[in-house]
Design an enzyme around this catalytic site. Structure first.
Site, PDB file in Angstrom:
ATOM      1  CE  LYS A  16      -1.093  -0.304   4.911  1.00 22.67           C
ATOM      2  NZ  LYS A  16       0.114   0.389   5.375  1.00 22.67           N
ATOM      3  NE  ARG A  89      -1.131   0.127  11.027  1.00 24.80           N
ATOM      4  CZ  ARG A  89      -0.219   0.532  10.148  1.00 24.80           C
ATOM      5  NH1 ARG A  89      -0.210   1.772   9.726  1.00 24.80           N
ATOM      6  NH2 ARG A  89       0.690  -0.308   9.695  1.00 24.80           N
ATOM      7  NE  ARG A 123       8.351  -3.204   4.019  1.00 28.50           N
ATOM      8  CZ  ARG A 123       7.119  -2.722   4.229  1.00 28.50           C
ATOM      9  NH1 ARG A 123       6.361  -2.375   3.218  1.00 28.50           N
ATOM     10  NH2 ARG A 123       6.658  -2.644   5.442  1.00 28.50           N
ATOM     11  NE  ARG A 155       9.015  -1.028   8.528  1.00 31.76           N
ATOM     12  CZ  ARG A 155       7.744  -0.723   8.286  1.00 31.76           C
ATOM     13  NH1 ARG A 155       7.416  -0.092   7.169  1.00 31.76           N
ATOM     14  NH2 ARG A 155       6.794  -1.049   9.124  1.00 31.76           N
ATOM     15  NE  ARG A 166       4.517  -4.376  10.968  1.00 25.89           N
ATOM     16  CZ  ARG A 166       5.238  -4.233   9.851  1.00 25.89           C
ATOM     17  NH1 ARG A 166       6.396  -4.841   9.719  1.00 25.89           N
ATOM     18  NH2 ARG A 166       4.795  -3.476   8.882  1.00 25.89           N
TER      19      ARG A 166
END
Ligand code: AMP
Length: 206
Positions: A16, A89, A123, A155, A166
């Site tokens: 996103k 969220r 990522r 990250r 998460r």
């Protein structure tokens, strides 16, 4: 021309953020990412910055009151359209947003769990804000940013344990927003190459 006031929703790893940037650039609207805002604050040495660091490094959410205040202030300073990425969220955040913004579309990037886990653990980020993926969006030069040539990093909230946490929190707290926004929600298949997802989003927006 219509003023786009869009929310982009999707699980962590759905892409996103990448799509939000592409949409904002194409339609000349502001990209507001709470994740980017919090990552900038997490290292600023303040008490709030330290609290945010601890929360996000463990995969937890920043409290609603702090998050809502930041977004309300930010939107108050924007004249035209915008794309909200990472906000709301939770249901309380969505309820609060109704009070200070007229969202006209919610784009939901749908991706299966198995795909998310493998995407997140591969990522790579750059300090300039660009993001890459060892599988789906490789940098031209291994481990360096195409735009600014700085070294890329992973990250801290993308270790396998934190990724699972998460996803669990996403299901509990964020997934109910799909029902909350059902009247203005458009689903896009996120399990496709980046440009194909973007094509589908453009069709929806035109
Ligand atoms: P993201 O880059 O969107 O994945 O966000 C990174 C992290 O920032 C999340 O895992 C949360 O810890 C925090 N965060 C971002 N947006 C919100 C939000 N709307 N409410 C609470 N926490 C958030």
């Amino acid at each position: 021309m219509k003023t786009y006031k869009i929310v982009i929703l999707g699980p962590p790893g759905s892409g996103k953020g990448t799509q939000a940037k592409m949409i904002a650039e194409k339609y000349g609207i502001e990209h507001i990412s709470t994740g980017d805002i919090f990552r900038a604050k997490r290292g600023d040495g303040t008490e709030l910055g330290n609290k945010i660091k601890e929360l996000i490094d463990n995969g937890n959410f920043v409290p609603d009151d702090i998050t809502i205040k930041i977004i309300e202030e930010k939107l108050g300073s924007i004249e035209g359209g915008y794309m909200l990425d990472g906000f709301p969220r939770t249901i309380p955040q969505a309820e609060a947003l109704k009070g200070f913004a007229d969202i006209n579309m919610v784009i939901y990037i749908d991706v299966k769990d198995e795909v998310l886990v493998s995407r997140l653990s591969s990522r790579l980020m750059c300090k300039c804000g660009e993001s890459y993926n060892k599988i789906t969006k490789k940098p031209k030069k291994d481990n360096f940013c195409d735009k600014c040539n700085q070294e890329l990093y992973q990250r801290e909230d993308e270790t396998p344990e934190v990724v699972q946490e998460r996803l669990k929190i996403y299901k509990e707290k964020t997934e109910p927003l799909l029902d909350f926004y059902k009247d203005i929600l458009v689903r896009v298949d996120g399990d496709q190459p980046i440009n194909k997802v973007f094509e589908d989003i453009k069709k929806v927006l035109s």
